[in-house]
Design a protein around this motif. Structure first.
Motif, PDB file in Angstrom:
ATOM      1  N   ARG A 141      49.317  30.443  41.057  1.00 13.46           N
ATOM      2  CA  ARG A 141      48.273  31.410  40.748  1.00 13.46           C
ATOM      3  C   ARG A 141      47.227  30.797  39.841  1.00 13.46           C
ATOM      4  O   ARG A 141      47.515  29.898  39.068  1.00 13.46           O
ATOM      5  CB  ARG A 141      48.892  32.626  40.078  1.00 13.46           C
ATOM      6  CG  ARG A 141      49.905  33.317  40.975  1.00 13.46           C
ATOM      7  CD  ARG A 141      50.242  34.643  40.415  1.00 13.46           C
ATOM      8  NE  ARG A 141      49.059  35.504  40.559  1.00 13.46           N
ATOM      9  CZ  ARG A 141      49.048  36.618  41.256  1.00 13.46           C
ATOM     10  NH1 ARG A 141      50.125  37.035  41.850  1.00 13.46           N
ATOM     11  NH2 ARG A 141      47.966  37.333  41.346  1.00 13.46           N
ATOM     12  N   LYS A 142      45.993  31.305  39.932  1.00 12.39           N
ATOM     13  CA  LYS A 142      44.914  30.811  39.081  1.00 12.39           C
ATOM     14  C   LYS A 142      45.185  31.229  37.638  1.00 12.39           C
ATOM     15  O   LYS A 142      45.652  32.336  37.383  1.00 12.39           O
ATOM     16  CB  LYS A 142      43.576  31.404  39.501  1.00 12.39           C
ATOM     17  CG  LYS A 142      42.885  30.690  40.611  1.00 12.39           C
ATOM     18  CD  LYS A 142      41.497  31.279  40.772  1.00 12.39           C
ATOM     19  CE  LYS A 142      40.669  30.455  41.706  1.00 12.39           C
ATOM     20  NZ  LYS A 142      39.344  31.041  41.893  1.00 12.39           N
ATOM     21  N   MET A 143      44.839  30.349  36.738  1.00  2.56           N
ATOM     22  CA  MET A 143      44.987  30.681  35.311  1.00  2.56           C
ATOM     23  C   MET A 143      43.790  31.540  34.902  1.00  2.56           C
ATOM     24  O   MET A 143      42.660  31.295  35.343  1.00  2.56           O
ATOM     25  CB  MET A 143      45.022  29.407  34.465  1.00  2.56           C
ATOM     26  CG  MET A 143      46.192  28.490  34.804  1.00  2.56           C
ATOM     27  SD  MET A 143      47.778  29.248  34.476  1.00  2.56           S
ATOM     28  CE  MET A 143      47.789  29.241  32.716  1.00  2.56           C
ATOM     29  N   ALA A 144      44.014  32.511  34.013  1.00  2.46           N
ATOM     30  CA  ALA A 144      42.937  33.381  33.556  1.00  2.46           C
ATOM     31  C   ALA A 144      42.023  32.587  32.638  1.00  2.46           C
ATOM     32  O   ALA A 144      42.479  31.739  31.862  1.00  2.46           O
ATOM     33  CB  ALA A 144      43.511  34.581  32.828  1.00  2.46           C
ATOM     34  N   LYS A 145      40.711  32.858  32.711  1.00  2.70           N
ATOM     35  CA  LYS A 145      39.759  32.171  31.830  1.00  2.70           C
ATOM     36  C   LYS A 145      39.959  32.681  30.406  1.00  2.70           C
ATOM     37  O   LYS A 145      40.118  33.884  30.192  1.00  2.70           O
ATOM     38  CB  LYS A 145      38.325  32.443  32.277  1.00  2.70           C
ATOM     39  CG  LYS A 145      37.960  31.758  33.574  1.00  2.70           C
ATOM     40  CD  LYS A 145      36.494  31.938  33.864  1.00  2.70           C
ATOM     41  CE  LYS A 145      36.123  31.207  35.137  1.00  2.70           C
ATOM     42  NZ  LYS A 145      34.709  31.376  35.465  1.00  2.70           N
ATOM     43  N   PRO A 146      39.952  31.764  29.468  1.00  3.29           N
ATOM     44  CA  PRO A 146      40.132  32.215  28.077  1.00  3.29           C
ATOM     45  C   PRO A 146      38.920  33.023  27.613  1.00  3.29           C
ATOM     46  O   PRO A 146      37.778  32.701  27.937  1.00  3.29           O
ATOM     47  CB  PRO A 146      40.266  30.915  27.282  1.00  3.29           C
ATOM     48  CG  PRO A 146      39.715  29.843  28.166  1.00  3.29           C
ATOM     49  CD  PRO A 146      39.857  30.319  29.564  1.00  3.29           C
ATOM     50  N   THR A 147      39.172  34.054  26.901  1.00  3.37           N
ATOM     51  CA  THR A 147      38.097  34.899  26.372  1.00  3.37           C
ATOM     52  C   THR A 147      38.039  34.715  24.869  1.00  3.37           C
ATOM     53  O   THR A 147      39.037  34.407  24.224  1.00  3.37           O
ATOM     54  CB  THR A 147      38.340  36.373  26.694  1.00  3.37           C
ATOM     55  OG1 THR A 147      39.606  36.746  26.156  1.00  3.37           O
ATOM     56  CG2 THR A 147      38.341  36.607  28.202  1.00  3.37           C
ATOM     57  N   GLY A 148      36.865  34.952  24.302  1.00  7.87           N
ATOM     58  CA  GLY A 148      36.723  34.836  22.842  1.00  7.87           C
ATOM     59  C   GLY A 148      36.607  33.386  22.441  1.00  7.87           C
ATOM     60  O   GLY A 148      35.700  32.691  22.853  1.00  7.87           O
ATOM     61  N   GLY A 149      37.546  32.895  21.651  1.00  4.44           N
ATOM     62  CA  GLY A 149      37.537  31.503  21.233  1.00  4.44           C
ATOM     63  C   GLY A 149      37.074  31.384  19.799  1.00  4.44           C
ATOM     64  O   GLY A 149      37.181  32.315  18.984  1.00  4.44           O
ATOM     65  N   LEU A 150      36.493  30.228  19.446  1.00  2.00           N
ATOM     66  CA  LEU A 150      36.067  29.963  18.075  1.00  2.00           C
ATOM     67  C   LEU A 150      34.815  30.736  17.716  1.00  2.00           C
ATOM     68  O   LEU A 150      34.686  31.255  16.616  1.00  2.00           O
ATOM     69  CB  LEU A 150      35.816  28.467  17.895  1.00  2.00           C
ATOM     70  CG  LEU A 150      37.044  27.563  18.085  1.00  2.00           C
ATOM     71  CD1 LEU A 150      36.624  26.096  18.010  1.00  2.00           C
ATOM     72  CD2 LEU A 150      38.084  27.868  17.035  1.00  2.00           C
ATOM     73  N   SER A 151      33.871  30.810  18.623  1.00  2.00           N
ATOM     74  CA  SER A 151      32.649  31.536  18.324  1.00  2.00           C
ATOM     75  C   SER A 151      32.342  32.479  19.483  1.00  2.00           C
ATOM     76  O   SER A 151      32.804  32.291  20.595  1.00  2.00           O
ATOM     77  CB  SER A 151      31.491  30.557  18.105  1.00  2.00           C
ATOM     78  OG  SER A 151      31.199  29.903  19.317  1.00  2.00           O
ATOM     79  N   SER A 152      31.517  33.482  19.202  1.00  2.00           N
ATOM     80  CA  SER A 152      31.199  34.446  20.245  1.00  2.00           C
ATOM     81  C   SER A 152      30.230  33.863  21.263  1.00  2.00           C
ATOM     82  O   SER A 152      30.105  34.372  22.352  1.00  2.00           O
ATOM     83  CB  SER A 152      30.607  35.705  19.617  1.00  2.00           C
ATOM     84  OG  SER A 152      29.411  35.370  18.950  1.00  2.00           O
TER      85      SER A 152
END
Length: 183
Positions: A141-152
């Motif tokens: 299955r495809k991995m979900a794209k990361p949301t958020g992170g270090l900066s907006s």
């Protein structure tokens, strides 16, 4: 068949008889082919009907199918009574089992899949059971794209290692813009 009897003269014997006499007279080791049988019949019984070749072919095929003649390597011979029967290609048919005379046969089943009963309750869905070993089947299955992170204001280059996909945007130089204004 009726036209064959009308066209041939009364003095000629039937074709199967002429064919058997020709094979006996030629007495070749591996049998006689169609052309040698035809030449013998023509030389022995001079006056033949107009469709002699087609009549000869018809009777040779008929005698071959009935078992009066054996056709092997393009030659016709008389069957050897002591020889075992020749097997054809493929798997031999199963032997028929004879039933005792007092046995009663039940109704035969119709061909195909039986129709569904409309009054039957629905079957519960089958539960998939994993074999328990190793990787699952198929494409991962495809991995979900990361949301958020270090900066907006995270860009594609921040979330992916290496270069982003596709063609990079065209960069306009500040010098070329000034030169075009001056001219």
């Amino acid at each position: 068949m009726a036209t064959e009897e009308v066209n041939k003269p009364l003095s000629l014997p039937p074709y199967p008889e002429m064919i058997l006499k020709a094979i006996e007279a030629l007495n070749e080791k591996n049998g006689s082919n169609k052309s040698s049988i035809s030449k013998f019949i023509e030389s022995t019984y001079g006056d033949l009907p107009a469709g002699h070749n087609s009549l000869l072919s018809h009777h040779l095929n008929k005698m071959k199918e009935s078992g009066e003649l054996v056709f092997w390597k393009n030659n016709y011979t008389k069957p050897d009574p002591n020889a075992p029967p020749r097997r054809g290609r493929g798997r031999p048919p199963k032997p028929k089992v004879s039933l005792p005379p007092d046995a009663v046969l039940g109704p035969t089943r119709p061909r195909g899949r039986p129709p569904k009963d409309p009054n039957a309750p629905p079957k519960p869905p089958k539960v998939k059971v994993s074999s328990g070993g190793g990787k699952p089947r198929g494409r991962p299955r495809k991995m979900a794209k990361p949301t958020g992170g270090l900066s907006s204001s995270a860009t594609v280059t921040d979330t992916m290692p290496g270069r982003p996909r596709g063609r990079p945007p065209k960069v306009k130089d500040s010098l070329s813009a000034e030169v075009s204004v001056e001219q």
